[in-house]
Write an enzyme that holds these catalytic residues in place. Structure first.
Site, PDB file in Angstrom:
ATOM      1  N   LYS A   1       0.795  -1.224   0.000  1.00 20.57           N
ATOM      2  CA  LYS A   1       0.000   0.000   0.000  1.00 20.57           C
ATOM      3  C   LYS A   1       0.830   1.278   0.000  1.00 20.57           C
ATOM      4  CE  LYS A   1      -3.624  -0.006  -0.418  1.00 20.57           C
ATOM      5  NZ  LYS A   1      -4.879  -0.282  -1.166  1.00 20.57           N
TER       6      LYS A   1
HETATM    7  N1  PMP Z   1      -2.935  -7.157   1.288  1.00 22.75           N
HETATM    8  C1  PMP Z   1      -2.868  -6.325   2.330  1.00 22.75           C
HETATM    9  C2  PMP Z   1      -2.100  -6.762   3.538  1.00 22.75           C
HETATM   10  C3  PMP Z   1      -3.519  -5.078   2.280  1.00 22.75           C
HETATM   11  O1  PMP Z   1      -3.444  -4.246   3.340  1.00 22.75           O
HETATM   12  C4  PMP Z   1      -4.249  -4.733   1.128  1.00 22.75           C
HETATM   13  C5  PMP Z   1      -4.966  -3.415   1.024  1.00 22.75           C
HETATM   14  N2  PMP Z   1      -5.898  -3.127   1.997  1.00 22.75           N
HETATM   15  C6  PMP Z   1      -4.309  -5.644   0.065  1.00 22.75           C
HETATM   16  C7  PMP Z   1      -3.628  -6.845   0.173  1.00 22.75           C
HETATM   17  C8  PMP Z   1      -5.139  -5.391  -1.163  1.00 22.75           C
HETATM   18  O2  PMP Z   1      -4.605  -4.451  -2.031  1.00 22.75           O
HETATM   19  P1  PMP Z   1      -5.559  -3.518  -2.891  1.00 22.75           P
HETATM   20  O3  PMP Z   1      -6.146  -2.506  -1.958  1.00 22.75           O
HETATM   21  O4  PMP Z   1      -4.647  -2.885  -3.889  1.00 22.75           O
HETATM   22  O5  PMP Z   1      -6.624  -4.344  -3.525  1.00 22.75           O
END
Ligand code: PMP
Length: 325
Positions: free
Chosen positions: A44
């Protein structure tokens, strides 16, 4: 000389790592993008940086501005680091059922953290909606709005996607990712499909989320939950996900995920969080589907260190009917 000049400059350009056991078992090259090596510790950081830059460029964020966000934790951590580096206060709304480790890190690095009771998206007390309202109520408040601000997926279209393409010399058959906001999957899928429409893009969904149904039927219907995963799963297709070229979806249970993260720790030394476990289980399913000889890339989103008191506590798991064995 290759020197990162500041925090923002150290975001991205993460290694692409071969997961050896999974590769041997499937006959595919299973490659993980080491997002846990970003300076704020997760995938992120990219979204946080692109969102802040977009607000700075548009002129609505500058000296005296405050950044506000609703986040399961990692976006908040990325934002808080960048806010420190640029001199903005950072206010974070987080559902109070997220891991204590993430809340502690946020406070330690200087964000003002406001844990709120979990509430569905349609509820006005949902953490994202509270963040939006608070930002609008203060002078020079900026709501990062990671779910529907497409600067998020642009981060992955402009950085993660090109990095994967370059690191594999364009030899990538499939990309698999879980989705929270959809920025990662949406942005990478858009970039890879532009380069080669044959690249298969697959959403790996945890249980208790509506995205498997959204991708496979077009309708967002929640699957049976709950799930102990954090930061992923959604009841809706956000603006970051909607309209992006995603071919298919697979579902992964918590039990499959737990076995995967413990195996990787014991057998290869990797210490990953729950979303990475979902990604790797989903990748293994896609590899079995495609058959041997394919190159499949996924995301290693963050470290297991943020989940020591839960995912890596066997008693906590057992209370939820889950076992690493
Ligand atoms: N894995 C973790 C540990 C996250 O914190 C997040 C985002 N909240 C994601 C995956 C998913 O990524 P995205 O928001 O780009 O879909």
């Amino acid at each position: 000389m290759q020197i990162a000049t500041d925090f923002a400059d150290a975001v991205g350009n993460t290694p692409l790592i071969r997961l050896n056991r999974l590769s041997e078992e499937t006959g595919c090259e299973i490659l993980g993008k080491a997002e846990f090596m970003n300076p704020g510790g997760s995938v992120k950081d990219r979204a946080a940086l692109w969102i802040i830059r977009e607000h700075e460029k548009s002129g609505d964020l500058g000296p005296g501005g405050t950044v506000v966000e609703g986040t399961a934790g990692n976006t908040g951590i990325g934002l808080a680091h960048i806010c420190n580096a640029r001199g903005y206060p950072c206010v974070i709304y987080i559902p109070d059922n997220q891991s204590p480790e993430k809340i502690d890190i946020l406070r330690t690095i200087g964000a003002e953290v406001r844990p709120v009771p979990p509430a569905p998206y349609i509820d006005e007390m949902n953490y994202q909606k509270q963040a939006g309202r608070y930002a609008a109520s203060i002078p020079n408040g900026v709501w990062a709005n990671q779910f529907d601000n497409t600067a998020n997926r642009l981060a992955h279209y402009e950085s993660t996607g090109p990095e994967i393409w370059g690191q594999t010399n364009g030899k990538v058959d499939a990309f698999v990712s879980s989705v929270g906001t959809g920025g990662t999957l949406g942005g990478v899928a858009m970039f890879l499909k532009e380069r080669n429409p044959e690249v298969r893009t697959v959403l790996a969904d945890c249980m208790g989320s509506a995205l498997y149904s959204y991708i496979t039927t077009g309708e967002a219907v929640m699957s049976e939950g709950p799930s102990i995963t954090e930061g992923i799963g959604s009841s809706r297709a956000t603006d970051n996900l909607a309209g992006t070229p995603v071919d298919d979806a697979v579902q992964v249970t918590d039990q499959e995920m737990v076995v995967m993260v413990y195996r990787l720790l014991r057998e290869e030394g990797w210490f990953f969080g729950s979303s990475t476990g979902i990604n790797l289980c989903g990748t293994a399913k896609v590899a079995r589907d495609l058959g041997p000889g394919h190159v499949i890339v996924t995301m290693l989103c963050d470290s297991g260190a943020k989940y020591q008191s839960r995912l890596f506590d066997r008693a906590w798991l057992a209370e939820r009917g889950l076992s690493p064995d």
